[in-house]
Structure formats: C-alpha cells, structure tokens
Design a protein around this motif. Sequence first.
Motif, short mmCIF file in Angstrom:
data_model
loop_
_atom_site.label_atom_id
_atom_site.label_comp_id
_atom_site.label_asym_id
_atom_site.label_seq_id
_atom_site.Cartn_x
_atom_site.Cartn_y
_atom_site.Cartn_z
N THR A 277 0.82 -1.22 0.00
CA THR A 277 0.00 0.00 0.00
C THR A 277 0.85 1.26 0.00
O THR A 277 0.38 2.33 -0.39
CB THR A 277 -0.93 0.04 1.23
N ILE B 186 -10.08 -11.30 -2.94
CA ILE B 186 -9.55 -10.12 -3.63
C ILE B 186 -9.85 -10.28 -5.12
O ILE B 186 -9.30 -11.16 -5.79
CB ILE B 186 -8.04 -9.98 -3.38
N GLU C 141 -5.15 -2.67 -3.47
CA GLU C 141 -6.00 -1.87 -2.60
C GLU C 141 -5.70 -0.37 -2.80
O GLU C 141 -6.61 0.47 -2.72
CB GLU C 141 -5.77 -2.25 -1.14
#
Length: 350
Positions: free
Chosen positions: A122, A238, A213
């Motif tokens: 991330t 996912i 994400e």
Amino acid sequence: MRLVLPAGTTETALIDGISAAGAAPELMEHTPSADVEILEYGEPVASPVTPVSPNGCPTPAAVTRAVRDVVGFDVAVIDAGLTRSTAAPTVELGGGPGTDIREASAVPAATAAFDRAYDYGTSLPDDRLMIGETVPGGTTTALSVLTALGEPAGVSSSLPTNPVERKRRVVDEALAASDLEPGDCEDAPLEAIEAVGDPVQPTVAGIAAGALEAGTAVTLAGGTQMVAVAAVLRHAGIDAGLSIATTSFVADEQGDRLAEACERFDCELTVTDPGFDERDHVAMQRYCAGEAKEGVGMGGALSLVPDGEMAAVRDRLETICTRLGIESGPEDDPTTERTADGPAEGGRGP
C-alpha cells in the motif's frame, strides 16, 4: 515501472530430484542471493556461486538483467526468507526461510508475513507494479498450495523433463503431514501457505493485495508459481484486476493449462517469446531445450521490451553470459556452476 522481487528459500528445494536450482544443497541456498546480485549488479558480488547449470544455462536473473539494461526499470528486492546474505540492497519485512513442506508447518508466520507485505504494497507510489520471485523449489510449493485450495493443479519445472509425479508424491506427503485433504483450505488460503507453502508466497500475495488496494495496476511476473499466488488472492476474496506475464517456455510446456488457470482466476495473460532460437549460443539453446524457463521476473521483464528491441536484449544477454563465465559457443561446450573455489555441480530454476 518497478519490479519488486521477493527472494527466499525453503528446505523443500533440498528434496532430491525436484529442482534444478543448484544440485548440491550448499550451493542451492545461495541461489536467490546470487540472483538478486546479478539483477542489481550484473554478476554475483558477495555470493560464492554463479547459478549456471552444468549444461551452460544461466539463471533467469541474467535475462531479467539484460532487459533492465535495455529498457530500464526500478528494482526493489524483498528479503522473504533468505538463508544467505546478499550484497544487493534489500527491504527487510521480517520472517525466515521455509521448512520442508512434509513437516507439519512449512511457513509458521505466513499470516504475519502477508500483513507486513500488504502494508508495504500500500505504501508504494507506483502506478504500475510488477512482482517477481526467486525461490528454489517454488513450483513444488505452488503445486502444494493449489492442491490444498482444491484447484486443478499443473505446474512447470526448471528441469527439461518435468518431474511432476515426483512432485505430486511430495505434495501427498505434505498434505498428510498437515492432516489435510485436497480442498481443505479452500476458504483459508493463508492456512494453505502456512501448512504446505513457502515464505515467498505470502510476501508476493501481500504486496499484490496491498498495491491493488491502493489502486496500483499489478502484474505477477512469472509462471505457475504466480498462478498459485493468483489463486491465493482470489480465495482470499480479492477480485481486483490482475495480470500474469510469463515466458513462451512456460506456456509451451503447460499448453492449455496455463490459459485455463488464468481464465479461472480472472487474470489477463501475457506470454513473451524472447527469440532465443535465433541465436547459436549455449545459454539461449538451453532455454529452448527446456531448462530454467522462468524466474526472477523474467517473463514480466520480457513483456516490457518494445517491438524491435528484443535483439538488443539477446545481445546484452550474451555480454552478461560472458561476464558469468559462459562461453559463447553452442551447447556442445557446456560450462558448470561456479563457486569461489572453482567449478561445481549445480544449476538454477524456479
């Protein structure tokens, strides 16, 4: 474009006859460390081995480095359970090497490794990310995880003749050691890795999940090992867009199975032929004969080569092979894997 390369080891690679990544155990554990040095510097720097098969086939790291020299891309190496230190800069996310999958727990800290990798994924600023791997024995652990997830399982091999029946016997023993039946981990993919996987798998999956994400486009750079990671991601719920980029060597060996797996896991598939059959060079001949096939982000790197530039990659690979001690002639003049003290048996492959 950034190539993120988790590198690690598993004692599964030491099982006789399942990997070409170094015939001797004392060499095999150095292979990922040497791979990342070749990718970073073009040759081993601190590693005492140069991963080259007895027939003169270099590690896929040499191909990925050749592409990097021609087209340019950033690299981040992740220590995902290295046994031996490396001179290449690495990102430390914690975690250690994997055990033999025939033990009760192959990657005890798989969930923690995934979580740390997720946070790292991330944090990356890239719009596009390519994730590779280097872990000897990884096709066997991929087969184990796919089986534990209940997925139809077919995997590639770093060897010219795929010892798939040997691998299946090892997988059967691994599942029995963890008291699992095929499909028991369908709803618990990280438990599958913990039981019968390797430490690179939760790292790749975590980085991919975190990057997805964050809105980053993710390509899994590799073959059937990345199919196993894609399966883990899908079983974890996912469903973001995902791509797999691999070599024609893997695709030719797998036939329709690779495309079917990518369709099952909703992954766009890119297959690149580097045109090695156009050169009379032992290294490229050995790839065409079925050695190595993939690893160290090779297929993903090749997919970045613009039209008309693949010849430059082949030229650069020949230069790197000379640096690694591989003669430029055809395969009737093989070289061997080299250590700090001279030649030794060994090789490299995923």
